[in-house]
Design a protein around this motif. Sequence first.
Motif, short mmCIF file in Angstrom:
data_model
loop_
_atom_site.label_atom_id
_atom_site.label_comp_id
_atom_site.label_asym_id
_atom_site.label_seq_id
_atom_site.Cartn_x
_atom_site.Cartn_y
_atom_site.Cartn_z
N ASP A 41 102.17 21.36 3.87
CA ASP A 41 100.92 20.96 3.22
C ASP A 41 100.19 19.87 3.99
N ARG A 61 98.38 24.22 2.02
CA ARG A 61 97.14 23.78 1.38
C ARG A 61 95.91 24.07 2.25
N GLU A 64 94.88 27.46 1.59
CA GLU A 64 94.22 27.51 0.29
C GLU A 64 92.81 26.97 0.38
N TRP A 69 92.59 31.09 -1.93
CA TRP A 69 93.76 31.62 -2.63
C TRP A 69 94.84 30.54 -2.69
N THR A 70 95.39 30.30 -3.88
CA THR A 70 96.43 29.29 -4.05
C THR A 70 97.77 29.86 -3.63
#
Length: 479
Positions: A41, A61, A64, A69-70
């Motif tokens: 992340d 992250r 994302e 999109w998570t």
Amino acid sequence: MVRRTRPALILLCWGYQVTTPSDITSAHDIRDDHLLAALLDGMDAALFAVDGGGRITHWNRQAERLLGWTAEQAVGRKGLGGWAVRDADAADVNDRLLRVLRAPGGGGPRQVQEFPLLRRDGGRVLVRAQVTAVRGPDGRGTGAYCAFSEVHAQLDLERNLALSEALLTDAAWAVLVVDADLRTVAANDRAARSLDATPVDMLGEPLGEFIGAGIEELEGALEHTLAGQAPDGPVEMWLTLREDDCREDEYGLPVPRDVEGGERCLLGGFLRLGSPLAAQAAPLGVAWVFQDVTRTRRAARRVARRAFRDGQLGRAARAAAECADPMEAARLHLHYALPGFAEHALLDVVGTQRDPARAPALVRIAQSPEADAYPLSPEGVAVRYGAGHPAPQAVERGVPVRVSGASDTAAWAAEQRWPEGTEHALCVPLRSRGRGLGALTFLRGAGRRPFDRADTAFAEDVALRLAACVDLARATGGS
């Protein structure tokens, strides 16, 4: 204690290698999972990983942020088709992601791919990705990870890197980079040649090690640039290299510095370098991009100087033409020749009663400025020059004589019977109709450069006009 075994995951991306052991305790396993999640992340690049079957196993992250999109929506999906990639492109993208696993040895080298991805809002983005195989304990490829970024951002980064590399290699401009402490951290060959050094010798050294006169002005510009107040346009600086400023002769005495041979004119600009990764703008240093324009500026300065001096000679000739007294015309020539050329001008003529067996006795008949050491009478003041004085030498030899002061300038000027502070002198003979009539002396102080050949040529032009005036005054019965 329960032990479990899983394949080791090795991540090689952006210069980092992270390995999770395959045989660890459950407590260590939990801590490593947290560490791996924090590392993924915290990366600046978007990244996702797939197993050998194309199933998404990791999604950080940055991925994302770029696609929308998570990780909960992405991890566990089979392939990218239908959500992160159009169905028509899904097979090709999946094949290119897993191509590194089919290379001999269980995993090929890092591959660079470009393919379009879908954002969550339906928009498309072209990305450039680095795809690398993930090896298991047996060395076989068990999956792949893909670090990617938007193509335009990547191209901007690559262009910036290419520009920096080009400037520091074979650019037509000299480039020198200093850190916040004003120490050199990079310099290309052209900059090093301009400062008579090598790039290796300059690394880590302050500029004061190479530059003498003018270093204060340069360091001031660098400090203002670090403070965010860089000069608006190109800056022209006249600098003297320290080697030129500290030259000595065979006796250890300093050699007088000649502007035409010692100073260098560098024209360039200053760029403040800051880190794009810092939360607050923190200067990394300053890039000084410049060109050596010494030859051009010297030529322009010589042309301007010559034009000014020619203009002074013309003005003096027009003013002298209105004088009924030839000696008054001589004094006008003397006054017009002085501005921008020297601090003092002395006109000495040979006395009418001269013994051929002795050195010529010189009489001071004019000086500029008027308020000098000797108050002059209309008949002049006899000057007792010592043996070897340049003024009698110029009269005897019929050639100009240039001299500069020794280490004790004050004593030297007093010994030569010149005004205090004199350091450089030029004595030019006055000749008319084959006779030596006297000497014209120009004097400069310590803040001026020595007289050069161009100065001598101008002084000879002035001496020709003065000699004509003095000869005319004697021919018409003057003193």
